[in-house]
Design an enzyme around this catalytic site. Structure first.
Site, PDB file in Angstrom:
ATOM      1  N   ARG A 240      50.901 -32.180  29.003  1.00 35.23           N
ATOM      2  CA  ARG A 240      51.479 -31.199  29.917  1.00 35.23           C
ATOM      3  C   ARG A 240      53.001 -31.348  29.917  1.00 35.23           C
ATOM      4  NH1 ARG A 240      47.733 -28.551  29.493  1.00 35.23           N
ATOM      5  NH2 ARG A 240      46.236 -27.846  31.036  1.00 35.23           N
ATOM      6  N   GLU A 269      56.197 -22.327  30.778  1.00 33.89           N
ATOM      7  CA  GLU A 269      55.810 -21.636  29.534  1.00 33.89           C
ATOM      8  C   GLU A 269      55.584 -20.159  29.785  1.00 33.89           C
ATOM      9  OE1 GLU A 269      52.322 -23.754  28.206  1.00 33.89           O
ATOM     10  OE2 GLU A 269      53.383 -25.654  28.148  1.00 33.89           O
ATOM     11  N   HIS A 288      51.956 -24.040  22.740  1.00 32.95           N
ATOM     12  CA  HIS A 288      50.765 -24.488  23.485  1.00 32.95           C
ATOM     13  C   HIS A 288      49.470 -24.122  22.738  1.00 32.95           C
ATOM     14  CE1 HIS A 288      49.237 -25.693  27.731  1.00 32.95           C
ATOM     15  NE2 HIS A 288      48.352 -25.998  26.809  1.00 32.95           N
TER      16      HIS A 288
END
Ligand code: DGY
Length: 323
Positions: A240, A269, A288
């Site tokens: 994370r 993000e 991601h």
């Protein structure tokens, strides 16, 4: 009988939607991603089941608006976006998708290690921008060997352990730190050595983060830690973004306090083209995609639906957090 109401904050695979449509009255948010808070606040009031994503914050206030909600099924292994203790209080089941994404995420961590240390993405950018002018010089685009280096794995859960297995074939030394030391037989099988967190910071040539984002790990990697790390060390994050203080990382990369980084996750993000990390060459950036393979994402969808089905029939999801 009235069908149960299920809301999805974003669409899923068609096979998953087909199954959901058979059983429930479903509604899928198709607008801005992440779903704006006011839209979700309005929807959550009347639904029985929610399918959400790791960027949808389901906090106490949000849950308190829900009158009928029985289950929250997140399409992710991470559940730091959901207030679990409040869900337990409200007897709302929470399902998540571990195991199926272990290989994909460990593989991406290893990809980032190889990429940043062998400067593949950096070279790709050089070629695409027409700046590859001379070939094969003694000092051109030199990377760093993996063999003989020490990999420090922070967090030896499923993904951290799988990364250790992958790395074993590369003749590296592997140290790890975990809240709880694992059994001697597991250490032997993986060829890993337990060290304190402090030693992991100072002894590793590469640190790969595999802990969840919690109060304890929030901004764990800051300027103080970067100063403890070897100047030649690389930092890899597929866990994370908020575990790293990004501002401090940018400065550490610019000042060469550490050698480089491979990042799949960020404080906020998506990151835009003006983000300070974009201009730094000794960092590899991924959008991601830890769990983003065709097979894994399909498995995640299957589990997300199963978890929801179980929660809506009053049972514990197959992968359940808390209640
Ligand atoms: C998760 O499942 O939490 C991951 O971050 C998705 O790649």
């Amino acid at each position: 009988m009235q069908k149960k109401r299920v809301f999805l904050t974003r669409t899923l695979h068609e096979f998953a939607l087909k199954e959901l449509r058979k059983k429930y009255q479903i509604e899928i948010h198709s607008g801005k991603i992440p779903i704006p808070k006011n839209i979700l606040k309005n929807k959550i009031k009347t639904i029985d089941g929610l399918i959400c994503f790791p960027y949808d914050k389901i906090d106490k206030k949000m849950m308190d608006l829900a009158a009928n909600l029985k289950v929250i099924s997140t399409y992710s292994v991470g559940f730091d976006h959901i207030d679990i203790s409040h869900a337990i209080k409200k007897k709302i089941r929470v399902g998540y998708t571990p195991e199926v994404l272990t290989d994909a995420t460990a593989n991406l961590a290893f990809t980032l290690i190889l990429d940043v240390m062998r400067r593949v993405s950096e070279g790709d950018k050089i070629i695409r921008s027409g700046k590859w002018r001379q070939i094969y010089g003694a000092y051109d685009y030199v990377g760093i060997d993996l063999q003989g280096k020490t990999l420090g794995i922070l967090g030896l859960g499923r993904i951290g352990s799988t990364l250790a297995k992958r790395v074993k074939a590369f003749d590296m030394k592997i140290i790890y730190h975990n809240r709880k030391r694992v059994s001697k037989s597991k250490e032997k099988a993986l060829g890993i050595k337990y060290v304190s967190q402090e030693k992991l910071f100072t002894q590793s040539d590469i640190i790969s983060i595999h802990v969840p984002h919690t109060e304890q790990t929030d901004a764990l990697f800051d300027s103080k830690v970067f100063k403890k790390m070897k100047k030649s060390a690389f930092l890899i994050n597929t866990a994370r973004g908020k575990i790293i203080k990004e501002k401090d990382l940018v400065s550490a990369l610019k000042k060469k306090t550490i050698a480089g980084a491979g990042l799949d996750v960020f404080e906020s993000e998506p990151i835009g083209k003006n983000h300070p990390l974009i201009k730094i060459s000794n960092v590899v950036l991924a959008p991601h995609i830890g769990s983003s393979t065709k097979e894994t994402r399909e498995q995640m969808a299957r589990i997300t639906v199963k978890n929801l089905n179980l929660g809506l029939s009053g049972k514990k999801p197959i992968y359940s957090v808390g209640y």
